[in-house]
Scaffold this active site. Structure first.
Site, PDB file in Angstrom:
ATOM      1  N   TYR A   1      75.801  29.383  -7.686  1.00 53.35           N
ATOM      2  CA  TYR A   1      75.419  29.073  -6.299  1.00 53.35           C
ATOM      3  C   TYR A   1      74.723  30.246  -5.617  1.00 53.35           C
ATOM      4  O   TYR A   1      74.631  31.316  -6.180  1.00 53.35           O
ATOM      5  CB  TYR A   1      76.574  28.486  -5.493  1.00 53.35           C
ATOM      6  N   GLU A   2      74.212  29.947  -4.435  1.00 55.26           N
ATOM      7  CA  GLU A   2      73.384  30.906  -3.684  1.00 55.26           C
ATOM      8  C   GLU A   2      72.111  31.280  -4.434  1.00 55.26           C
ATOM      9  O   GLU A   2      71.655  32.426  -4.370  1.00 55.26           O
ATOM     10  CB  GLU A   2      74.191  32.190  -3.407  1.00 55.26           C
ATOM     11  N   GLY A   3      71.558  30.315  -5.164  1.00 56.74           N
ATOM     12  CA  GLY A   3      70.405  30.603  -6.009  1.00 56.74           C
ATOM     13  C   GLY A   3      70.947  31.074  -7.346  1.00 56.74           C
ATOM     14  O   GLY A   3      71.637  32.100  -7.414  1.00 56.74           O
TER      15      GLY A   3
END
Ligand SMILES: Cc1cc2nc3c(=O)[nH]c(=O)nc-3n(C[C@H](O)[C@H](O)[C@H](O)COP(=O)(O)OP(=O)(O)OC[C@H]3O[C@@H](n4cnc5c(N)ncnc54)[C@H](O)[C@@H]3O)c2cc1C
Length: 618
Positions: free
Chosen positions: A441-443
């Site tokens: 997550y978060e890229g």
């Protein structure tokens, strides 16, 4: 059961002795109250909360998970979480690094980073609730109107309200240009938001009286640009003046780890929201939140590595198996007692690998957070710009390296436990499960590597600024007579320059980008090895100085030097292999046609035909 003790000695070493936080920040008027004693006091108080309140809820929260009541459309967190959150808020922690104008304590981000590390070690799933609120606070602080700031910030700062970030949709993950959620403007200037968001962390829960969703959507208007350029950001509260806004949890997503954090599908059913920042410029505002969140996810990796390490060491000191390897060579003595497994070289390799990466990463995370403070508040524009360049360069490294490591470290720590690591009661398998999402997550970490090589190196040309900082520290270390041989052997600077010149040779712009994308992950790994090596250089220099001064705590500084030596001898050489990999650019990756990736050259269509034929024959 696992245990956790905050590594306060190491934190103080990094903050006070290497980064000299108090003398660096106290000349800045907003931070004039910072001194070593205050830092020590904050660390000790928060350590108690992390160890005594949050950590005991980690395993029980994992086992119980969150509960979704479909009829009441509510979500409850595991037993004890609500009370722990109240204690967290009573200590003023949601507003620790927030603007005093909105009730915050106004402490520097670098100190907040140390506190966050402890929450991530103690209970990562819990830490995500206030973590997301802080991101929402930052985006509203940077882009909200005065009215929005007055309305939302004090409540986010006190922790009475929490925040979320709502980007992801079923068809839209990495490519946010695919957002389908719609915003229809109303006569009073508000918007009606409709659409489904998925995987929303802390999306619905019972910890706080209101939840402030920050939602990416496209304005329903003919002039809305297509793709990413048409995205706007909206603030959508769960309650508006006590009335429920129709933004409901459809379900809690079943997942591998962080069970105590509610990951929700959120359905916006013409929910009322207001634009944050300019129309169609939502990504700019969202990036404020995402960049901070990227550092926060890196800290999750760091926190998990630390707690996994502590437990693996305790087990390795206690568990007895086998004979010392040197005695075996002489005469086998079957009656001799088995030794603790920490005596075996390979167990030491596992432990020292985690330790060297974790202590180096702590230093890197805190140094990066210091750049965040300086980029906002340094006393000259030049210093601010310099700090911003370092912050931008290092953010994808902190996020990706520390989370890739967390996955490796949780597994290595589990390995130290042998089969017992795989058994739930020791708690190690939870760390391995919790760590896995941090890479994604978060890229995803692949996206972080594209950000590093594509934006930070090739487009913004930040590498020379970063190298200047590395060079300055190499010079200081050499002048002090520290690590002369290793700095020479490392050729920190040379490795980077080789990589840069190789990428520059790619031909037309498209080919350069293709080559960069082909090696991006390897490049980020190499940059991370160098970045952590740079931090070890800084730490080893201070340790050497302290030893020459005969400072108290000799063993601590000697261990720092020994761990630095391990890093340079056993971990840093991986950079040389990566250097070779980079020479391939994207060539071998793109040579295989996509259709030929099917193993054994069996296509999905062929398999379906075969299954159909077999079914008919039966
Ligand atoms: C537990 C959990 C919590 C989450 N919390 C939130 C949250 O609070 N808010 C929120 O909005 N989202 C949240 N997410 C969503 C998360 O951020 C996304 O899952 C993530 O960004 C990846 O998107 P995706 O899953 O759609 O994968 P995709 O975008 O479909 O990617 C699939 C794969 O393709 C790769 N890929 C995609 N595009 C490219 C490219 N251009 N170049 C190279 N590789 C590429 C990716 O790296 C990945 O390996 C959460 C997810 C989980 C599982």
């Amino acid at each position: 059961m696992p245990t956790y003790k905050a590594p306060l000695d190491d934190m103080r070493f990094v903050l006070n002795e290497v980064l000299s936080i108090a003398p660096t920040l106290s000349p800045i008027p907003d931070f004039s109250a910072i001194d070593d004693a205050t830092i020590g006091q904050f660390l000790a108080e928060v350590a108690k909360l992390a160890e005594d309140v949050l950590f005991p809820l980690n395993a029980s929260g994992d086992q119980e998970g969150c509960h979704h009541d479909r009829d009441a459309r509510t979500v409850t967190t595991p037993k004890g979480f609500k009370e722990a959150y109240q204690q967290f808020c009573a200590a003023g922690l949601p507003g620790f690094a927030c603007d005093p104008a909105y009730g915050g304590l106004g402490m520097p981000a670098v100190l907040n980073t140390a506190l966050s590390e402890m929450f991530c070690s103690a209970n990562m799933a819990f830490g995500m609730y206030p973590g997301l609120s802080h991101g929402a606070y930052n985006a509203l602080h940077a882009y909200g109107t005065d009215e929005q700031k007055q309305k939302y910030l004090p409540k986010l700062v006190s922790g009475e309200w929490t925040g979320t970030m709502c980007l992801t949709e079923p068809q839209c993950g990495t490519d946010l240009g695919l957002v389908k959620t719609r915003a229809v403007k109303q006569a009073d200037g508000s918007y009606k938001i409709s659409g489904t968001k998925i995987f929303i962390s802390a999306g619905e829960h019972d910890l706080a009286e209101n939840i402030i969703h920050l939602v990416l959507a496209k304005i329903d208007a003919p002039d809305t640009p297509a793709g990413i350029k048409g995205i706007s950001l909206f603030v959508v509260p769960k309650f508006i003046d006590g009335v429920r806004n129709p933004a409901f949890c459809g379900r809690i997503e079943e997942k591998m780890g962080i069970h105590a954090n509610s990951t929700c599908e959120l359905n916006f059913e013409e929910a009322t929201g207001w634009l944050v920042g300019e129309a169609h410029k939502g990504m700019r505002a969202m990036f404020v939140m995402m960049n901070e969140a990227r550092l926060g996810v890196g800290l999750q990796g760091l926190g998990l590595s630390e707690v996994a390490y502590q437990n693996a060491v305790a087990y390795a000191q206690d568990r007895r198996q086998g004979q010392p390897i040197d005695q075996k060579a002489e005469s086998a003595n079957a009656a001799a007692p088995a030794v603790p497994i920490i005596e075996h070289p390979d167990i030491r390799r596992e432990l020292l690998t985690i330790r060297a990466q974790t202590e180096g990463s702590r230093m890197l995370a805190y140094w990066t957070a210091l750049q965040l403070d300086l980029s906002h508040k340094a006393q000259s524009e030049g210093e601010k710009k310099k700090a911003k360049a370092l912050l931008d360069f290092l953010t994808p490294i902190v996020k990706a390296h520390m989370t890739d490591n967390a996955v490796d470290h949780a597994n290595a720590a589990m390995q130290v436990f042998g089969g017992h690591g795989y058994i739930r009661e020791h708690g190690m398998e939870q760390y391995a499960r919790d760590a896995r999402i941090t890479r994604t997550y978060e890229g995803t970490n692949a996206i972080q590597s594209l950000d590093l090589i594509g934006r930070k190196v090739l487009k913004e040309n930040l590498l020379p600024k970063y190298l200047a900082a590395v060079d300055a520290d190499i010079r200081t270390a050499r002048a002090a007579g520290v690590l002369k041989r290793t700095t020479r052997r490392l050729r920190l600077r040379l490795i980077y320059e080789t990589v840069k010149s190789k990428l520059g040779m790619g031909g037309d712009a498209g080919a350069v980008l293709r080559d960069a994308a082909g090696v991006s992950v390897d490049y980020l790994r190499l940059a991370s090895l160098v970045a952590v090596g740079h931090m070890w250089l800084k730490m080893a220099a201070v340790a050497t100085e302290r030893l020459s001064e005969n400072a108290a705590g000799r063993e601590f500084y000697e261990t720092k030097q020994q761990t630095a030596a391990f890093y340079f001898r056993r971990i840093m050489p991986q950079a040389l292999a990566l250097e070779y990999t980079l020479r391939d650019r994207a060539d071998s990756l793109m040579a295989v046609p996509a259709a030929q990736f099917v193993h054994g050259q069996t296509t999905i269509a062929e398999t379906s035909r075969k299954i159909e034929k077999e079914a008919k024959q039966q």
